[in-house]
Motif scaffolding. Structure first.
Motif, mmCIF file in Angstrom:
data_model
loop_
_atom_site.group_PDB
_atom_site.id
_atom_site.type_symbol
_atom_site.label_atom_id
_atom_site.label_comp_id
_atom_site.label_asym_id
_atom_site.label_seq_id
_atom_site.Cartn_x
_atom_site.Cartn_y
_atom_site.Cartn_z
ATOM 1 N N ALA A 94 7.434 -0.232 -1.898
ATOM 2 C CA ALA A 94 6.154 -0.835 -2.277
ATOM 3 C C ALA A 94 5.971 -0.824 -3.798
ATOM 4 O O ALA A 94 5.580 -1.834 -4.405
ATOM 5 C CB ALA A 94 5.011 -0.098 -1.596
ATOM 6 N N VAL A 95 6.263 0.313 -4.420
ATOM 7 C CA VAL A 95 6.090 0.422 -5.873
ATOM 8 C C VAL A 95 7.056 -0.506 -6.599
ATOM 9 O O VAL A 95 6.690 -1.182 -7.578
ATOM 10 C CB VAL A 95 6.289 1.887 -6.321
ATOM 11 C CG1 VAL A 95 6.334 1.977 -7.835
ATOM 12 C CG2 VAL A 95 5.170 2.768 -5.784
ATOM 13 N N ASP A 96 8.296 -0.569 -6.138
ATOM 14 C CA ASP A 96 9.282 -1.448 -6.786
ATOM 15 C C ASP A 96 8.876 -2.920 -6.666
ATOM 16 O O ASP A 96 9.001 -3.685 -7.631
ATOM 17 C CB ASP A 96 10.665 -1.235 -6.159
ATOM 18 C CG ASP A 96 11.244 0.135 -6.496
ATOM 19 O OD1 ASP A 96 10.762 0.747 -7.470
ATOM 20 O OD2 ASP A 96 12.164 0.591 -5.784
ATOM 21 N N ALA A 97 8.390 -3.327 -5.488
ATOM 22 C CA ALA A 97 7.968 -4.718 -5.297
ATOM 23 C C ALA A 97 6.789 -5.058 -6.205
ATOM 24 O O ALA A 97 6.709 -6.159 -6.765
ATOM 25 C CB ALA A 97 7.588 -4.940 -3.829
ATOM 26 N N PHE A 98 5.886 -4.107 -6.374
ATOM 27 C CA PHE A 98 4.733 -4.336 -7.258
ATOM 28 C C PHE A 98 5.170 -4.394 -8.716
ATOM 29 O O PHE A 98 4.693 -5.250 -9.483
ATOM 30 C CB PHE A 98 3.715 -3.216 -7.041
ATOM 31 C CG PHE A 98 2.439 -3.382 -7.821
ATOM 32 C CD1 PHE A 98 1.584 -4.444 -7.569
ATOM 33 C CD2 PHE A 98 2.079 -2.472 -8.801
ATOM 34 C CE1 PHE A 98 0.411 -4.587 -8.282
ATOM 35 C CE2 PHE A 98 0.910 -2.606 -9.516
ATOM 36 C CZ PHE A 98 0.067 -3.675 -9.255
ATOM 37 N N LEU A 142 -1.564 -3.772 -5.418
ATOM 38 C CA LEU A 142 -1.152 -2.479 -4.868
ATOM 39 C C LEU A 142 -2.411 -1.699 -4.507
ATOM 40 O O LEU A 142 -3.288 -1.481 -5.354
ATOM 41 C CB LEU A 142 -0.327 -1.696 -5.888
ATOM 42 C CG LEU A 142 0.034 -0.256 -5.506
ATOM 43 C CD1 LEU A 142 0.942 -0.225 -4.268
ATOM 44 C CD2 LEU A 142 0.711 0.467 -6.664
ATOM 45 N N VAL A 143 -2.505 -1.292 -3.232
ATOM 46 C CA VAL A 143 -3.625 -0.470 -2.763
ATOM 47 C C VAL A 143 -3.104 0.947 -2.586
ATOM 48 O O VAL A 143 -2.071 1.152 -1.945
ATOM 49 C CB VAL A 143 -4.189 -0.995 -1.423
ATOM 50 C CG1 VAL A 143 -5.490 -0.279 -1.081
ATOM 51 C CG2 VAL A 143 -4.411 -2.497 -1.486
ATOM 52 N N ALA A 144 -3.802 1.933 -3.161
ATOM 53 C CA ALA A 144 -3.256 3.295 -3.162
ATOM 54 C C ALA A 144 -4.357 4.339 -3.206
ATOM 55 O O ALA A 144 -5.508 4.056 -3.581
ATOM 56 C CB ALA A 144 -2.324 3.482 -4.358
ATOM 57 N N THR A 145 -3.996 5.542 -2.799
ATOM 58 C CA THR A 145 -4.836 6.715 -3.039
ATOM 59 C C THR A 145 -4.490 7.246 -4.432
ATOM 60 O O THR A 145 -3.799 6.586 -5.206
ATOM 61 C CB THR A 145 -4.584 7.792 -1.977
ATOM 62 O OG1 THR A 145 -3.186 8.097 -1.953
ATOM 63 C CG2 THR A 145 -5.020 7.320 -0.604
ATOM 64 N N ASP A 146 -4.927 8.471 -4.735
ATOM 65 C CA ASP A 146 -4.700 9.016 -6.072
ATOM 66 C C ASP A 146 -3.249 9.393 -6.346
ATOM 67 O O ASP A 146 -2.945 9.878 -7.441
ATOM 68 C CB ASP A 146 -5.592 10.243 -6.296
ATOM 69 C CG ASP A 146 -7.026 9.852 -6.616
ATOM 70 O OD1 ASP A 146 -7.203 8.839 -7.308
ATOM 71 O OD2 ASP A 146 -7.950 10.540 -6.174
ATOM 72 N N VAL A 147 -2.333 9.180 -5.375
ATOM 73 C CA VAL A 147 -0.920 9.435 -5.657
ATOM 74 C C VAL A 147 -0.407 8.479 -6.737
ATOM 75 O O VAL A 147 0.591 8.766 -7.410
ATOM 76 C CB VAL A 147 -0.046 9.292 -4.390
ATOM 77 C CG1 VAL A 147 -0.425 10.319 -3.356
ATOM 78 C CG2 VAL A 147 -0.131 7.884 -3.809
ATOM 79 N N ALA A 148 -1.089 7.334 -6.919
ATOM 80 C CA ALA A 148 -0.670 6.357 -7.929
ATOM 81 C C ALA A 148 -1.483 6.457 -9.213
ATOM 82 O O ALA A 148 -1.312 5.638 -10.121
ATOM 83 C CB ALA A 148 -0.796 4.934 -7.363
ATOM 84 N N ALA A 156 0.844 -1.205 0.000
ATOM 85 C CA ALA A 156 0.000 0.000 0.000
ATOM 86 C C ALA A 156 0.869 1.241 0.000
ATOM 87 O O ALA A 156 1.962 1.254 0.577
ATOM 88 C CB ALA A 156 -0.923 0.001 1.218
ATOM 89 N N ILE A 157 0.375 2.308 -0.658
ATOM 90 C CA ILE A 157 1.039 3.619 -0.625
ATOM 91 C C ILE A 157 -0.016 4.710 -0.491
ATOM 92 O O ILE A 157 -1.122 4.601 -1.010
ATOM 93 C CB ILE A 157 1.906 3.879 -1.885
ATOM 94 C CG1 ILE A 157 1.036 3.928 -3.149
ATOM 95 C CG2 ILE A 157 3.012 2.868 -2.024
ATOM 96 C CD1 ILE A 157 1.787 4.418 -4.374
ATOM 97 N N GLN A 167 8.848 8.315 2.087
ATOM 98 C CA GLN A 167 9.227 8.075 0.699
ATOM 99 C C GLN A 167 9.906 6.724 0.511
ATOM 100 O O GLN A 167 9.703 6.042 -0.494
ATOM 101 C CB GLN A 167 10.136 9.197 0.194
ATOM 102 C CG GLN A 167 10.479 9.117 -1.278
ATOM 103 C CD GLN A 167 9.243 9.072 -2.158
ATOM 104 O OE1 GLN A 167 8.284 9.802 -1.917
ATOM 105 N NE2 GLN A 167 9.243 8.219 -3.162
ATOM 106 N N GLU A 168 10.713 6.307 1.467
ATOM 107 C CA GLU A 168 11.411 5.029 1.334
ATOM 108 C C GLU A 168 10.426 3.871 1.302
ATOM 109 O O GLU A 168 10.557 2.940 0.491
ATOM 110 C CB GLU A 168 12.392 4.859 2.505
ATOM 111 C CG GLU A 168 13.277 3.631 2.387
ATOM 112 C CD GLU A 168 14.270 3.525 3.523
ATOM 113 O OE1 GLU A 168 14.943 2.472 3.620
ATOM 114 O OE2 GLU A 168 14.371 4.476 4.322
#
Length: 623
Positions: free
Chosen positions: A475-479, A487-493, A462-463, A469-470
């Motif tokens: 999380a993004v790299d693993a996904f 990947l669960v996220a708000t609108d930042v993704a 999740a992000i 930031q780390e």
């Protein structure tokens, strides 16, 4: 004697009565004069000539429309129609014409009201630097570059560019639009660039690249609008790498010199993704024996020292988010004295997020003319007009409709009660193979969904904005690497991020803004691939957003569920009368500007900001 006196009294009484009859009538018994026009109308009414009465009533309605006396006349007309000897069919036809005329007059009134609203919200201050505005500096001609189109393109038949643009649904606006080039080889890129494209598996340019790359290489300012996943990033990355290489070959960059090009975007994840693309082509050029193109990332949540080390050695390209960039410019850690290339990716989203003043301030740090590019998938007319104030003879390139959803995404909308959402989410995830991307509006919902999926044995990360930031980067790299399936996220993704082969996007919440919906589902169905998007809605959603969603589904030729199909809007009536589609402010198809929720939200935000400013200044003065 009595009889004679009574006779005299009787004669006197009769004389008085005669004189009374001869006297002028009192006001109460007076009958006013009836005008000829009114007598004629009464006569025609008796004769049953309803058409003539209607014509006279229409004339009178038009003359008295300013005095708001229409309702009584229309009632009189209907009454006359009922009493006359005209057939019911004729009466129905006449009344239908009156109703249609009333609709058209309401339509014209609405258009005038919308024009007034657009004029009131029009930007009075240009998107330019303060120093340029103060000195009255205006650039008349675009920047000139050494690039020229190949001879094979110049020798094309005159009608070929229009035929190609029509085939690819490309619309262009502007003066002296460069010719479209349907091949990377014909664009005269260095060998390292072509090798880098091959490594990415890109063989042919997309529509936005066919028209956009020659435009940027020619030095023209540009507004690029295309659906998500259409390859907009390469339109501004490839030219900036080529221009930086050209500058380095002419005169190598010295320590503390640069940048030559600046790319600004709204989110940290998007900035990292753009930098990776820049470094990919820089590496390919270096492998072909070309000078090294140095690039730097400036985002919040990372140590400033890392960025300063690269800048102090001389840097060609900087990719940044507005907040950290403004901070470093203010502290004079970065100078834009030699910067001649500015690109704003997801430009409308940055302005919506409140970075408008930051962007205006960034312009003031430039010391000379620059080539300015703006890109987005959703850019309403209001933002386009605002942006043109800072661009020199700009060219607007539009692939499809601004704000339209990608046709490669199958959109499904399901009605799910609020309390049943998280349970239904498990069923929805199983529709497709991973990777799956889930969007939620609130940070606490993201954390709750993440925890629930982990308890159910699903590999998820999740992000959101409150994570450091780390953790977000991990999380993004693993996904991306396929280590995690969800990947669960708000609108930042949701803005510009490019994940490989996303099979399914799930909107746990329907966003409050239809533009966010378009960006979210655009994470799948990219680069010509197919994808699926599922959205949960219920009675808690605003009707205006649901109407926008309904019309977006109709435009994309998707299935409209019954609970959406029953919703009706005045937009449909206006389209029947020949009006433009949707809102001229935000681009939503289900409402007009008079009911625009985004405009209302921004107005409320401005009012609250003014009140807060007054309160703070008052508090500071007192305490």
């Amino acid at each position: 004697m009595e009889s004679e006196s009574s006779k005299r009294n009787l004669k006197r009484y009769l004389k008085e009565e005669e004189t009374k009859d001869e006297s002028p009538p009192e006001d109460d018994d007076y009958v006013p004069y009836v005008p000829v026009k009114e007598r004629k109308k009464q006569k025609l009414t008796k004769l049953g000539r309803i058409s003539q009465v209607k014509a006279d009533a229409d004339l009178k309605t038009k003359s008295s429309s300013e005095n708001e006396g229409n309702e009584e006349e229309e009632e009189d007309l209907q009454t006359v129609a009922r009493k006359s000897n005209i057939s019911l069919l004729s009466q129905h036809t006449e009344l239908k014409k009156v109703a249609q005329a009333k609709k058209e007059s309401a339509f014209e009134k609405q258009l005038k009201e919308e024009e007034k609203i657009l004029e009131s919200i029009a930007e009075k201050t240009a998107l330019m630097g303060v120093a340029e505005l103060a000195r009255g500096i205006q650039y008349e001609d675009p920047i000139k570059t050494s690039w020229t189109p190949p001879r094979c393109v110049l020798n094309m038949p005159r009608d070929y560019p229009d035929i190609l643009r029509g085939k690819l649904c490309i619309t262009v606006e502007g003066e002296d639009v460069p010719l479209p080039i349907p091949s990377f080889n014909a664009m005269k890129f260095p060998k390292g660039i072509l090798v880098g494209l091959q490594k990415k598996g890109i063989k042919q340019p997309s529509p936005i690249q066919i028209q956009g790359l020659p435009t940027v290489l020619s030095g023209r300012d540009m507004i690029g609008i295309a659906f998500t996943g259409s390859g907009k990033t390469l339109v501004f990355v490839l030219p900036i790498v080529v221009f930086s290489l050209e500058q380095e070959l002419k005169m190598p960059f010295l320590p503390n010199e640069g940048p030559f090009g600046l790319i600004v975007c709204p989110s940290r994840e998007l900035a990292k993704q753009i930098l990776e693309t820049v470094e990919h082509f820089a590496d390919c050029l270096a492998q072909q024996g070309m000078p090294r193109i140095k690039s730097c990332l400036i985002i919040g949540g990372t140590p400033v020292n890392q960025s300063l080390e690269i800048i102090n050695r001389g840097v060609h390209i900087i990719v940044a988010t507005p907040g950290r960039l403004m901070d470093m410019l203010d502290k004079k850690m970065i100078k834009l004295d030699v910067c001649r290339y500015l690109c704003m990716d997801e430009a409308d989203r940055m302005i919506d997020m409140g970075f408008e003043e930051d962007i205006r301030t960034i312009f003031s740090y430039f010391k000379g003319q620059r080539q300015t590019l703006l890109f987005s998938a959703t850019m309403p007319k209001k933002i386009q007009n605002f942006a043109r104030s800072a661009l020199v003879k700009p060219i607007t390139i539009n692939v499809g409709r601004a704000g339209a959803a990608s046709m490669n995404v199958v959109q499904e909308v399901e009605y799910v009660n609020q309390e049943a959402k998280i349970v239904h989410l498990l069923e929805c995830i199983q529709k497709t193979q991973p990777p799956v991307l889930i969007f939620a509006e609130k940070k606490q919902d993201v954390d709750a969904i993440h925890e629930y999926l982990l308890l159910k044995g699903i590999e998820a990360v999740a992000i959101h904005g409150s994570k450091d930031q780390e953790e977000r980067s991990r999380a993004v790299d693993a996904f991306r690497q396929g280590i995690k399936d969800v990947l669960v996220a708000t609108d930042v993704a949701s803005k510009g991020l490019d994940f490989v082969n996303i099979q399914h996007v799930i909107n746990y919440d329907m966003p409050d803004d239809i533009e966010n919906y378009v960006h979210r589902i655009g994470r799948t169905g990219r680069s010509g691939n197919k994808g699926q998007a599922t959205t949960f809605i219920n009675k808690s959603n605003e009707e205006s957003v649901l109407l926008d969603l309904k019309h977006l589904l109709i435009e994309a030729k998707q299935n409209v569920p019954p609970f959406l199909a029953t919703l009706q809007s005045e937009t449909e009536v206006f389209q029947d009368l020949g009006g433009d589609k949707g809102c001229s402010y935000c681009g939503g198809l289900g409402h007009r500007i008079t009911q625009c929720p985004k405009l209302e939200a921004e107005s409320n935000k401005q009012v609250s900001a003014v009140g807060r400013k007054d309160y703070l200044s008052y508090s500071a003065a007192d305490y």
